[in-house]
Write a protein that holds these residues in place. Structure first.
Motif, PDB file in Angstrom:
ATOM      1  N   THR A  26       0.839  -1.200   0.000  1.00  0.00           N
ATOM      2  CA  THR A  26       0.000   0.000   0.000  1.00  0.00           C
ATOM      3  C   THR A  26       0.875   1.252   0.000  1.00  0.00           C
ATOM      4  O   THR A  26       2.039   1.212   0.421  1.00  0.00           O
ATOM      5  N   PRO A  27       0.326   2.375  -0.447  1.00  0.00           N
ATOM      6  CA  PRO A  27       1.072   3.631  -0.369  1.00  0.00           C
ATOM      7  C   PRO A  27       1.507   3.963   1.063  1.00  0.00           C
ATOM      8  O   PRO A  27       2.591   4.500   1.266  1.00  0.00           O
ATOM      9  N   ALA A  28       0.679   3.604   2.055  1.00  0.00           N
ATOM     10  CA  ALA A  28       1.035   3.905   3.448  1.00  0.00           C
ATOM     11  C   ALA A  28       2.267   3.128   3.897  1.00  0.00           C
ATOM     12  O   ALA A  28       3.130   3.672   4.597  1.00  0.00           O
ATOM     13  N   VAL A  29       2.383   1.863   3.507  1.00  0.00           N
ATOM     14  CA  VAL A  29       3.563   1.067   3.864  1.00  0.00           C
ATOM     15  C   VAL A  29       4.791   1.628   3.144  1.00  0.00           C
ATOM     16  O   VAL A  29       5.859   1.776   3.743  1.00  0.00           O
ATOM     17  N   GLN A  30       4.642   1.956   1.883  1.00  0.00           N
ATOM     18  CA  GLN A  30       5.764   2.518   1.130  1.00  0.00           C
ATOM     19  C   GLN A  30       6.199   3.863   1.720  1.00  0.00           C
ATOM     20  O   GLN A  30       7.397   4.140   1.822  1.00  0.00           O
ATOM     21  N   GLN A  31       5.235   4.678   2.164  1.00  0.00           N
ATOM     22  CA  GLN A  31       5.574   5.966   2.767  1.00  0.00           C
ATOM     23  C   GLN A  31       6.268   5.762   4.111  1.00  0.00           C
ATOM     24  O   GLN A  31       7.208   6.473   4.444  1.00  0.00           O
ATOM     25  N   GLY A  32       5.801   4.779   4.886  1.00  0.00           N
ATOM     26  CA  GLY A  32       6.459   4.483   6.156  1.00  0.00           C
ATOM     27  C   GLY A  32       7.907   4.083   5.960  1.00  0.00           C
ATOM     28  O   GLY A  32       8.786   4.504   6.711  1.00  0.00           O
ATOM     29  N   LEU A  33       8.158   3.272   4.933  1.00  0.00           N
ATOM     30  CA  LEU A  33       9.535   2.892   4.620  1.00  0.00           C
ATOM     31  C   LEU A  33      10.338   4.116   4.200  1.00  0.00           C
ATOM     32  O   LEU A  33      11.457   4.329   4.676  1.00  0.00           O
ATOM     33  N   GLU A  34       9.765   4.918   3.323  1.00  0.00           N
ATOM     34  CA  GLU A  34      10.465   6.122   2.870  1.00  0.00           C
ATOM     35  C   GLU A  34      10.804   7.039   4.041  1.00  0.00           C
ATOM     36  O   GLU A  34      11.920   7.559   4.129  1.00  0.00           O
ATOM     37  N   ASP A  35       9.859   7.224   4.962  1.00  0.00           N
ATOM     38  CA  ASP A  35      10.101   8.069   6.139  1.00  0.00           C
ATOM     39  C   ASP A  35      11.250   7.519   6.978  1.00  0.00           C
ATOM     40  O   ASP A  35      12.128   8.274   7.418  1.00  0.00           O
ATOM     41  N   LEU A  36      11.259   6.209   7.201  1.00  0.00           N
ATOM     42  CA  LEU A  36      12.308   5.606   8.015  1.00  0.00           C
ATOM     43  C   LEU A  36      13.665   5.680   7.327  1.00  0.00           C
ATOM     44  O   LEU A  36      14.673   6.029   7.951  1.00  0.00           O
ATOM     45  N   LEU A  37      13.700   5.393   6.040  1.00  0.00           N
ATOM     46  CA  LEU A  37      14.974   5.487   5.309  1.00  0.00           C
ATOM     47  C   LEU A  37      15.503   6.913   5.297  1.00  0.00           C
ATOM     48  O   LEU A  37      16.712   7.128   5.424  1.00  0.00           O
ATOM     49  N   LEU A  38      14.611   7.891   5.187  1.00  0.00           N
ATOM     50  CA  LEU A  38      15.036   9.293   5.218  1.00  0.00           C
ATOM     51  C   LEU A  38      15.647   9.630   6.575  1.00  0.00           C
ATOM     52  O   LEU A  38      16.695  10.273   6.650  1.00  0.00           O
ATOM     53  N   LEU A  39      15.021   9.178   7.649  1.00  0.00           N
ATOM     54  CA  LEU A  39      15.566   9.415   8.986  1.00  0.00           C
ATOM     55  C   LEU A  39      16.947   8.783   9.123  1.00  0.00           C
ATOM     56  O   LEU A  39      17.895   9.424   9.581  1.00  0.00           O
ATOM     57  N   VAL A  40      17.067   7.527   8.724  1.00  0.00           N
ATOM     58  CA  VAL A  40      18.338   6.811   8.849  1.00  0.00           C
ATOM     59  C   VAL A  40      19.426   7.514   8.041  1.00  0.00           C
ATOM     60  O   VAL A  40      20.524   7.773   8.537  1.00  0.00           O
ATOM     61  N   ARG A  41      19.119   7.852   6.809  1.00  0.00           N
ATOM     62  CA  ARG A  41      20.130   8.463   5.947  1.00  0.00           C
ATOM     63  C   ARG A  41      20.478   9.882   6.387  1.00  0.00           C
ATOM     64  O   ARG A  41      21.654  10.254   6.414  1.00  0.00           O
ATOM     65  N   SER A  42      19.466  10.669   6.765  1.00  0.00           N
ATOM     66  CA  SER A  42      19.715  12.068   7.123  1.00  0.00           C
ATOM     67  C   SER A  42      20.466  12.210   8.445  1.00  0.00           C
ATOM     68  O   SER A  42      21.045  13.257   8.720  1.00  0.00           O
ATOM     69  N   THR A  43      20.469  11.164   9.260  1.00  0.00           N
ATOM     70  CA  THR A  43      21.224  11.189  10.512  1.00  0.00           C
ATOM     71  C   THR A  43      22.547  10.431  10.385  1.00  0.00           C
ATOM     72  O   THR A  43      23.163  10.094  11.395  1.00  0.00           O
ATOM     73  N   ASN A  44      22.953  10.154   9.148  1.00  0.00           N
ATOM     74  CA  ASN A  44      24.252   9.559   8.830  1.00  0.00           C
ATOM     75  C   ASN A  44      24.453   8.186   9.469  1.00  0.00           C
ATOM     76  O   ASN A  44      25.550   7.842   9.875  1.00  0.00           O
ATOM     77  N   ARG A  45      23.377   7.422   9.545  1.00  0.00           N
ATOM     78  CA  ARG A  45      23.469   6.059  10.057  1.00  0.00           C
ATOM     79  C   ARG A  45      23.717   5.113   8.886  1.00  0.00           C
ATOM     80  O   ARG A  45      23.450   5.460   7.743  1.00  0.00           O
ATOM     81  N   PRO A  46      24.202   3.917   9.169  1.00  0.00           N
ATOM     82  CA  PRO A  46      24.484   2.987   8.068  1.00  0.00           C
ATOM     83  C   PRO A  46      23.207   2.555   7.338  1.00  0.00           C
ATOM     84  O   PRO A  46      22.140   2.443   7.942  1.00  0.00           O
ATOM     85  N   ALA A  47      23.373   2.325   6.053  1.00  0.00           N
ATOM     86  CA  ALA A  47      22.249   1.852   5.235  1.00  0.00           C
ATOM     87  C   ALA A  47      21.848   0.453   5.694  1.00  0.00           C
ATOM     88  O   ALA A  47      22.701  -0.381   5.975  1.00  0.00           O
ATOM     89  N   PRO A  48      20.547   0.196   5.764  1.00  0.00           N
ATOM     90  CA  PRO A  48      20.097  -1.135   6.164  1.00  0.00           C
ATOM     91  C   PRO A  48      19.998  -2.077   4.965  1.00  0.00           C
ATOM     92  O   PRO A  48      20.048  -1.651   3.813  1.00  0.00           O
TER      93      PRO A  48
END
Length: 114
Positions: A26-48
């Motif tokens: 669903t778009p909501a699941v995809q958006q949740g993933l996008e939000d989490l990946l943005l947080l991880v990347r923008s805080t300079n954490r390792p890529a999952p």
């Protein structure tokens, strides 16, 4: 820095392949993933590493020492946080109805910034 960019390019390639194979995401699941990946990347954490869940969800894992036993599963309205220990598993939910902030406890579970 190019290794980091390569890691993130691979994450995005894998996510696109997962969604392409399972159109029921669903778009909501995809958006949740996008939000989490943005947080991880923008805080300079390792890529999952990203893999499909049993449901149309995404599962994120890391290879770093402090996060080797961590898995986060992305649902439409929450993140499920799993910590695997010898003989037991801690599981808790972080509400994420879309666009909302995340708790300090959730952010503390993520691998440390590089």
């Amino acid at each position: 820095m190019s290794g980091d960019a390569d890691d993130w390019a691979e994450v995005m390639r894998v996510v696109a392949a997962i969604v392409g194979e399972r159109p029921e995401y669903t778009p909501a699941v995809q958006q949740g993933l996008e939000d989490l990946l943005l947080l991880v990347r923008s805080t300079n954490r390792p890529a999952p590493s990203v893999s499909p869940g049993y449901w149309p969800t995404f599962c994120l894992t890391w290879k770093t020492e402090e996060a080797r036993n961590l898995q986060i599963e992305v649902f439409e309205d929450r993140y499920e946080v799993y910590r695997f220990f010898d003989g037991k598993t801690d599981i808790w939910y972080e509400p994420h109805p879309g666009g909302g902030g995340l708790s300090d406890a959730f952010i503390a579970e993520l691998p440390q910034a590089a």
